[in-house]
Design a protein around this motif. Structure first.
Motif, PDB file in Angstrom:
ATOM      1  N   GLU A  79       0.880  -1.387   0.106  1.00 40.92           N
ATOM      2  CA  GLU A  79       0.094  -0.032   0.079  1.00 40.92           C
ATOM      3  C   GLU A  79       0.877   1.258   0.013  1.00 40.92           C
ATOM      4  O   GLU A  79       0.376   2.348  -0.486  1.00 40.92           O
ATOM      5  CB  GLU A  79      -1.075  -0.178   1.316  1.00 40.92           C
ATOM      6  CG  GLU A  79      -1.688   1.196   1.430  1.00 40.92           C
ATOM      7  CD  GLU A  79      -2.497   1.264   2.677  1.00 40.92           C
ATOM      8  OE1 GLU A  79      -2.984   2.480   3.143  1.00 40.92           O
ATOM      9  OE2 GLU A  79      -2.647  -0.088   3.273  1.00 40.92           O
ATOM     10  N   HIS A  80       2.149   1.057   0.645  1.00 45.72           N
ATOM     11  CA  HIS A  80       2.932   2.167   0.724  1.00 45.72           C
ATOM     12  C   HIS A  80       4.049   2.452  -0.229  1.00 45.72           C
ATOM     13  O   HIS A  80       5.099   3.069  -0.097  1.00 45.72           O
ATOM     14  CB  HIS A  80       3.699   2.479   2.145  1.00 45.72           C
ATOM     15  CG  HIS A  80       2.428   2.824   2.937  1.00 45.72           C
ATOM     16  ND1 HIS A  80       1.869   4.027   3.432  1.00 45.72           N
ATOM     17  CD2 HIS A  80       1.524   1.961   4.067  1.00 45.72           C
ATOM     18  CE1 HIS A  80       1.172   4.308   4.566  1.00 45.72           C
ATOM     19  NE2 HIS A  80       0.990   2.842   4.719  1.00 45.72           N
ATOM     20  N   GLY A  81       3.841   1.507  -1.267  1.00 47.57           N
ATOM     21  CA  GLY A  81       4.806   1.315  -2.320  1.00 47.57           C
ATOM     22  C   GLY A  81       6.259   0.854  -1.850  1.00 47.57           C
ATOM     23  O   GLY A  81       7.069   1.299  -2.594  1.00 47.57           O
ATOM     24  N   ILE A  82       6.343   0.133  -0.797  1.00 50.65           N
ATOM     25  CA  ILE A  82       7.674  -0.452  -0.379  1.00 50.65           C
ATOM     26  C   ILE A  82       8.038  -1.731  -0.876  1.00 50.65           C
ATOM     27  O   ILE A  82       7.167  -2.578  -1.002  1.00 50.65           O
ATOM     28  CB  ILE A  82       7.659  -0.426   1.086  1.00 50.65           C
ATOM     29  CG1 ILE A  82       7.205   1.204   1.761  1.00 50.65           C
ATOM     30  CG2 ILE A  82       9.047  -0.992   1.756  1.00 50.65           C
ATOM     31  CD1 ILE A  82       6.832   1.157   3.157  1.00 50.65           C
ATOM     32  N   GLU A  83       9.162  -1.909  -1.415  1.00 54.86           N
ATOM     33  CA  GLU A  83       9.566  -3.269  -1.913  1.00 54.86           C
ATOM     34  C   GLU A  83      10.241  -4.110  -0.939  1.00 54.86           C
ATOM     35  O   GLU A  83      11.089  -3.597  -0.283  1.00 54.86           O
ATOM     36  CB  GLU A  83      10.434  -3.168  -3.302  1.00 54.86           C
ATOM     37  CG  GLU A  83      11.161  -4.186  -3.933  1.00 54.86           C
ATOM     38  CD  GLU A  83      12.229  -3.883  -4.861  1.00 54.86           C
ATOM     39  OE1 GLU A  83      12.457  -4.927  -5.508  1.00 54.86           O
ATOM     40  OE2 GLU A  83      12.483  -2.664  -5.190  1.00 54.86           O
ATOM     41  N   VAL A  84      10.118  -5.297  -1.092  1.00 58.82           N
ATOM     42  CA  VAL A  84      10.600  -6.353  -0.158  1.00 58.82           C
ATOM     43  C   VAL A  84      11.800  -7.117  -0.987  1.00 58.82           C
ATOM     44  O   VAL A  84      11.161  -7.770  -2.080  1.00 58.82           O
ATOM     45  CB  VAL A  84       9.656  -7.340   0.483  1.00 58.82           C
ATOM     46  CG1 VAL A  84      10.270  -8.191   1.597  1.00 58.82           C
ATOM     47  CG2 VAL A  84       8.579  -6.541   1.254  1.00 58.82           C
ATOM     48  N   ARG A  85      13.007  -7.152  -0.644  1.00 59.89           N
ATOM     49  CA  ARG A  85      13.894  -7.901  -1.413  1.00 59.89           C
ATOM     50  C   ARG A  85      14.659  -8.775  -0.297  1.00 59.89           C
ATOM     51  O   ARG A  85      14.996  -8.613   0.587  1.00 59.89           O
ATOM     52  CB  ARG A  85      14.841  -6.966  -1.783  1.00 59.89           C
ATOM     53  CG  ARG A  85      14.623  -6.112  -3.147  1.00 59.89           C
ATOM     54  CD  ARG A  85      15.736  -5.280  -3.561  1.00 59.89           C
ATOM     55  NE  ARG A  85      17.006  -6.427  -3.829  1.00 59.89           N
ATOM     56  CZ  ARG A  85      18.395  -6.004  -4.133  1.00 59.89           C
ATOM     57  NH1 ARG A  85      18.794  -4.859  -3.827  1.00 59.89           N
ATOM     58  NH2 ARG A  85      19.162  -6.830  -4.342  1.00 59.89           N
ATOM     59  N   LEU A  86      14.740 -10.288  -0.878  1.00 59.40           N
ATOM     60  CA  LEU A  86      15.508 -11.203  -0.170  1.00 59.40           C
ATOM     61  C   LEU A  86      16.761 -11.192  -0.596  1.00 59.40           C
ATOM     62  O   LEU A  86      17.098 -11.111  -1.968  1.00 59.40           O
ATOM     63  CB  LEU A  86      14.847 -12.629  -0.460  1.00 59.40           C
ATOM     64  CG  LEU A  86      13.826 -12.941   0.602  1.00 59.40           C
ATOM     65  CD1 LEU A  86      12.571 -12.213   0.481  1.00 59.40           C
ATOM     66  CD2 LEU A  86      13.548 -14.551   0.412  1.00 59.40           C
ATOM     67  N   VAL A  87      17.704 -11.089   0.214  1.00 55.28           N
ATOM     68  CA  VAL A  87      19.275 -10.831  -0.094  1.00 55.28           C
ATOM     69  C   VAL A  87      20.275 -11.870   0.498  1.00 55.28           C
ATOM     70  O   VAL A  87      19.715 -12.373   1.379  1.00 55.28           O
ATOM     71  CB  VAL A  87      19.556  -9.482   0.280  1.00 55.28           C
ATOM     72  CG1 VAL A  87      18.935  -8.294  -0.310  1.00 55.28           C
ATOM     73  CG2 VAL A  87      19.835  -9.300   1.799  1.00 55.28           C
ATOM     74  N   PRO A  88      21.100 -12.205  -0.201  1.00 55.41           N
ATOM     75  CA  PRO A  88      22.195 -13.265   0.401  1.00 55.41           C
ATOM     76  C   PRO A  88      22.532 -12.817   1.614  1.00 55.41           C
ATOM     77  O   PRO A  88      22.564 -11.851   2.135  1.00 55.41           O
ATOM     78  CB  PRO A  88      23.360 -12.912  -0.237  1.00 55.41           C
ATOM     79  CG  PRO A  88      23.154 -12.376  -1.807  1.00 55.41           C
ATOM     80  CD  PRO A  88      21.813 -11.537  -1.479  1.00 55.41           C
ATOM     81  N   HIS A  89      22.434 -14.122   2.449  1.00 61.37           N
ATOM     82  CA  HIS A  89      22.349 -13.898   4.070  1.00 61.37           C
ATOM     83  C   HIS A  89      23.719 -13.077   4.535  1.00 61.37           C
ATOM     84  O   HIS A  89      23.732 -12.558   5.456  1.00 61.37           O
ATOM     85  CB  HIS A  89      22.272 -15.294   4.731  1.00 61.37           C
ATOM     86  CG  HIS A  89      22.539 -15.408   6.269  1.00 61.37           C
ATOM     87  ND1 HIS A  89      21.537 -14.799   6.969  1.00 61.37           N
ATOM     88  CD2 HIS A  89      23.550 -15.828   7.177  1.00 61.37           C
ATOM     89  CE1 HIS A  89      22.012 -14.970   8.179  1.00 61.37           C
ATOM     90  NE2 HIS A  89      23.333 -15.538   8.434  1.00 61.37           N
ATOM     91  N   GLU A  90      24.781 -13.795   3.808  1.00 71.37           N
ATOM     92  CA  GLU A  90      26.145 -13.124   3.769  1.00 71.37           C
ATOM     93  C   GLU A  90      25.931 -11.377   4.022  1.00 71.37           C
ATOM     94  O   GLU A  90      26.853 -10.749   4.702  1.00 71.37           O
ATOM     95  CB  GLU A  90      27.097 -13.560   2.926  1.00 71.37           C
ATOM     96  CG  GLU A  90      27.431 -15.017   3.093  1.00 71.37           C
ATOM     97  CD  GLU A  90      26.394 -15.842   2.622  1.00 71.37           C
ATOM     98  OE1 GLU A  90      25.481 -15.206   1.753  1.00 71.37           O
ATOM     99  OE2 GLU A  90      26.203 -16.980   2.623  1.00 71.37           O
TER     100      GLU A  90
END
Length: 210
Positions: A79-90
Motif C-alpha cells: 500500500e505504501h509502495g515499499i519493495e521487499v527484497r530477499l538478499v544473500p544471508h552473508e
C-alpha cells in the motif's frame, strides 16, 4: 478504544506527551536488557531462575504503549509502495532484516540501512529467513510503526518483538522460527511458554481494552 483486525488484541490511538513517551521508552529499554539476559541464561540457568526473570519481563509489559500494528505486513508495505527484497544471508548477516522507507511524512532509516546501502523504499531480508517471511516482515512493520511514533532504536525493536510475542505465543511456526533462525531468540520461547501455561498472564493482552 477498538479491537484490531486480529480480534484478540485491543489498541488505542494515543499521542504520548514527551515525558510519558520517555518513560515508556525507558521501560522498553529495561525489558530489552532483561530479555538479553534471559536469552543468555535460558539454556544454562536453573528453570526457576529463568522463569523468575521471565515473570518480571511479563509484568513490565504493562508499561508499554498500545499502538495499532497492521496484521498483514505484505499488504501494508504494498500500500505504501515499499519493495521487499530477499538478499544473500552473508550480505545482511549482522542484522537479518532492515529497511529504508518513508512513512507518514517521515524518513525511517536505521544506521544499518545506511551502512548496507539500502535504497529508498525497500526492506531487505536475509534469504535464511525465507520460511518465516510473514513473521519477519511483521516485526519490521511493527518496528517502523513504533519508530514513527517516537520510540527509536532499541526501544522500537523491543516493542516490535513484544508485539510478536503477544500475537503468536501459541503459534508452532513462530516458536520454531525463534528456536531455529540465525541468532535464536530463546528468551521469547521461555516467555511464550509462560503465557501458554498460565492463562492468568494473558491479562497482559486484555489490559489493552481497559
Amino acid at each position: 478504544m477498538r479491537a484490531c483486525p486480529a480480534g484478540r488484541f485491543y489498541t488505542c490511538s494515543i499521542r504520548h506527551v514527551p515525558a510519558m513517551r520517555g518513560l515508556l521508552a525507558a521501560a522498553a529499554l529495561l525489558r530489552y536488557l532483561l530479555c538479553r539476559a534471559l536469552n543468555a541464561l535460558s539454556s544454562r540457568a536453573p528453570d526457576l531462575v529463568a522463569r523468575g526473570l521471565a515473570l518480571i519481563i511479563l509484568f513490565l509489559l504493562r508499561l508499554r504503549p498500545w499502538l495499532e500494528v497492521p496484521g498483514n505486513p505484505e499488504a501494508f508495505l504494498a500500500e505504501h509502495g515499499i519493495e521487499v527484497r530477499l538478499v544473500p544471508h552473508e550480505l545482511i548477516s549482522d542484522h537479518l532484516a532492515c529497511y529504508n522507507i518513508a512513512l507518514w511524512g517521515l524518513r525511517i532509516r536505521p544506521g544499518a540501512a545506511r551502512r548496507l546501502g539500502i535504497p529508498d523504499g525497500q526492506v531487505w531480508m536475509s534469504e535464511a529467513l525465507r520460511p518465516w517471511r510473514h513473521f519477519v516482515l511483521f516485526h519490521e512493520v511493527a518496528e517502523v510503526v513504533f519508530r514513527a511514533r517516537g520510540f527509536h532504536g532499541l526501544a522500537g525493536h523491543q516493542l516490535a518483538e513484544e508485539e510478536e510475542l503477544l500475537r503468536w505465543h501459541s503459534d508452532p511456526s513462530w516458536l520454531e522460527m525463534n528456536a531455529r533462525r540465525p541468532w535464536p531468540r530463546l528468551h521469547l520461547v521461555v516467555l511464550a511458554e509462560l503465557l501458554r501455561r498460565w492463562p492468568c498472564l494473558s491479562r497482559i493482552e486484555r489490559t489493552r481494552g481497559h
